[in-house]
Design a protein around this motif. Sequence first.
Motif, mmCIF file in Angstrom:
data_model
loop_
_atom_site.group_PDB
_atom_site.id
_atom_site.type_symbol
_atom_site.label_atom_id
_atom_site.label_comp_id
_atom_site.label_asym_id
_atom_site.label_seq_id
_atom_site.Cartn_x
_atom_site.Cartn_y
_atom_site.Cartn_z
ATOM 1 N N THR A 1 -7.752 -8.422 1.138
ATOM 2 C CA THR A 1 -7.582 -9.233 -0.072
ATOM 3 C C THR A 1 -6.105 -9.388 -0.417
ATOM 4 O O THR A 1 -5.621 -10.490 -0.698
ATOM 5 C CB THR A 1 -8.327 -8.578 -1.253
ATOM 6 O OG1 THR A 1 -9.681 -8.383 -0.854
ATOM 7 C CG2 THR A 1 -8.289 -9.458 -2.477
ATOM 8 N N THR A 2 -5.369 -8.263 -0.382
ATOM 9 C CA THR A 2 -3.941 -8.309 -0.713
ATOM 10 C C THR A 2 -3.198 -9.209 0.277
ATOM 11 O O THR A 2 -2.371 -10.037 -0.112
ATOM 12 C CB THR A 2 -3.339 -6.884 -0.677
ATOM 13 O OG1 THR A 2 -4.134 -6.054 -1.508
ATOM 14 C CG2 THR A 2 -1.898 -6.878 -1.163
ATOM 15 N N PRO B 1 -10.379 0.721 1.656
ATOM 16 C CA PRO B 1 -8.977 0.415 2.020
ATOM 17 C C PRO B 1 -8.867 -0.884 2.825
ATOM 18 O O PRO B 1 -7.975 -1.690 2.574
ATOM 19 C CB PRO B 1 -8.568 1.616 2.864
ATOM 20 C CG PRO B 1 -9.484 2.705 2.457
ATOM 21 C CD PRO B 1 -10.783 2.047 2.107
ATOM 22 N N PRO C 1 -7.880 3.178 -2.384
ATOM 23 C CA PRO C 1 -8.932 2.330 -2.972
ATOM 24 C C PRO C 1 -10.273 2.616 -2.301
ATOM 25 O O PRO C 1 -10.307 3.144 -1.190
ATOM 26 C CB PRO C 1 -8.452 0.902 -2.683
ATOM 27 C CG PRO C 1 -7.465 1.018 -1.585
ATOM 28 C CD PRO C 1 -6.893 2.404 -1.638
ATOM 29 N N ALA D 1 0.825 -1.212 0.000
ATOM 30 C CA ALA D 1 0.000 0.000 0.000
ATOM 31 C C ALA D 1 0.858 1.260 0.000
ATOM 32 O O ALA D 1 0.566 2.223 -0.724
ATOM 33 C CB ALA D 1 -0.929 -0.011 1.216
ATOM 34 N N TRP E 1 -0.391 3.232 -3.185
ATOM 35 C CA TRP E 1 -1.459 4.197 -2.963
ATOM 36 C C TRP E 1 -1.088 5.629 -3.363
ATOM 37 O O TRP E 1 -1.951 6.347 -3.867
ATOM 38 C CB TRP E 1 -1.960 4.136 -1.508
ATOM 39 C CG TRP E 1 -2.754 2.894 -1.227
ATOM 40 C CD1 TRP E 1 -3.045 1.900 -2.128
ATOM 41 C CD2 TRP E 1 -3.354 2.505 0.002
ATOM 42 N NE1 TRP E 1 -3.768 0.912 -1.528
ATOM 43 C CE2 TRP E 1 -3.983 1.243 -0.208
ATOM 44 C CE3 TRP E 1 -3.426 3.081 1.263
ATOM 45 C CZ2 TRP E 1 -4.669 0.569 0.794
ATOM 46 C CZ3 TRP E 1 -4.112 2.411 2.274
ATOM 47 C CH2 TRP E 1 -4.728 1.161 2.037
ATOM 48 N N TRP F 1 -9.264 -3.849 0.540
ATOM 49 C CA TRP F 1 -8.056 -3.969 -0.290
ATOM 50 C C TRP F 1 -6.939 -4.632 0.513
ATOM 51 O O TRP F 1 -6.264 -5.550 0.032
ATOM 52 C CB TRP F 1 -7.625 -2.571 -0.757
ATOM 53 C CG TRP F 1 -6.536 -2.562 -1.792
ATOM 54 C CD1 TRP F 1 -6.689 -2.481 -3.148
ATOM 55 C CD2 TRP F 1 -5.117 -2.620 -1.536
ATOM 56 N NE1 TRP F 1 -5.452 -2.501 -3.759
ATOM 57 C CE2 TRP F 1 -4.473 -2.584 -2.797
ATOM 58 C CE3 TRP F 1 -4.332 -2.709 -0.390
ATOM 59 C CZ2 TRP F 1 -3.088 -2.625 -2.928
ATOM 60 C CZ3 TRP F 1 -2.951 -2.762 -0.515
ATOM 61 C CH2 TRP F 1 -2.335 -2.718 -1.775
#
Lengths: 417, 115
Positions: A66-67, A60, A57, A47, A51, A63
């Motif tokens: 998931t990441t 956040p 995103p 990030a 970012w 995101w």
Amino acid sequence: MDEPRVGAREVERVFRAEYGRAVSVLVGVFGDIDVAEEAVQDAFTVAVERWPATGLPPSPAGWIITTARNRAIDRLRREATRDERQAQAAALLAARAAEARDGEDEGAVRDDRLRLIFTCCHPSLGTGAQVALTLRLLGGLTTAEIARAFLVPEPTMAQRLVRAKNKIRQAGIPYRVPYESDLPDRLRAVLSVVYLIFNEGYAASSGDRLVREPLCTEAIRLGRLLVELMPDEPEALGLLALMLLSDSRRAARVSPGGGLVLLADQDRSRWDAALVAEGQELVRRCLRRGRPGPYQIQAAINAVHSDAPSAAATDWPQIVVLYDQLAAITPSPVVALHRAVAVAEVEGPAAGLALVDALGPELTGYHLSYAIRADLLRRLGRDTEAADAYEAALACTGNAAEQDFLRARNREARGGG
Amino acid sequence: MKQYLLSVVTPTGGEPPAPEELKAIMADVEAFHDELKAAGAWVFAGGLHAPETATVVQVTGGETVMTDGPFIEGKEYLGGICIVKAPDLDAALEWGRKAATAISLPIEVRSFVQD
């Protein structure tokens, strides 16, 4: 071109706000705190790189989760290539992780955070470990920040966290909301960890106030989280109310010189009106449930103080009634001591002193019992005895602000006697 | 399923219970064992003779040395053990609570190393 930039500070803000949520989801998927923490930290590293260019995103937290999950699966696959059995385990985990992706509604995330709180505050862990884990995993504080706040060297705190996480894994502390029959005890443990964090910050002496006050803020944030996760637990509401009402007086309880200002002497215009209003509303809300508990009653006592426009206008008879209730639920010499203070306001210092003197030997060495006795003696004009009691109190506290206060009072008593 | 060792923490030099008291304790322990078996959590259990009946065997440089008595003398000794199967620590602690109730002594609960 003129899009708002996402700076390091913004990522930091998201980190503090979402770290606990992300870690708890990942622990739920992978069943291991270290894997979860590493993955979430990986995700924040990405990030920080992305970012600033892509912007924040839309979600956040989503995101990051998931990441982190994809990173963890990649890592497990890489590590698994060596060993057939590990490969199978990794495939299983990846499948579970993919499943979890579909069921990721807000309710499930909420349950994950609740599980993590109960794991961090499991009674088989020592209090120090419970506090450190809660601040680290749910609060997202760094090991260095926790070490500074608790005045221990960073390697000591790091080791405490490693040991606690090892115990969770090796002893098999479950990642689960406790069974109904255990819930009252286990909830009490969670609330007491949060209150302990608050008090560590609140009772901090003047010299280290700056590094320790963030503990109050963090404890209130955790208190809000508990209320959000367990809206039907009146004691969670009571704890939050108690912390908010105490915190509303933070500015007024320290003099410009850094000395301690007692409740009776505080400039009430410096109390934080927004915190008072929120705390009082919470007290009303939880008392309506009709299931009083120690935090709710202590919050109610604080609310009575907050209601009074001046110290003289305090409804002390109401406070005595509340202390009677508190003593009935949780009889303890400390509660009896505070009740004696309230009685002294209603019936006079002699009545209060009689109650203090009737207390058993359990309070020997507790500075507040000497300080309260000293104050009652002072008000009765028994200055020499008061001075002796102030000295006894001084010998029992290591808190600089409290020591200064007691020294000043002691000088007055000696001067007048 | 993990395995946990429940150790009976027995105070050194404590008075042994009177015969009828002991009989009641043994009945409670027997009931506890039956409950473990019925739940499928049973692995093994047994009481130990007093620590002074122990012998310590050491091998140093190929030479065997035997010593009378316990290796470590402490305020407490291991009075008996019970090994249970449990899904997690909470379940194992619940067995520990039942054992402590039956025996009226503290029970240490510890997990076995598993690969």
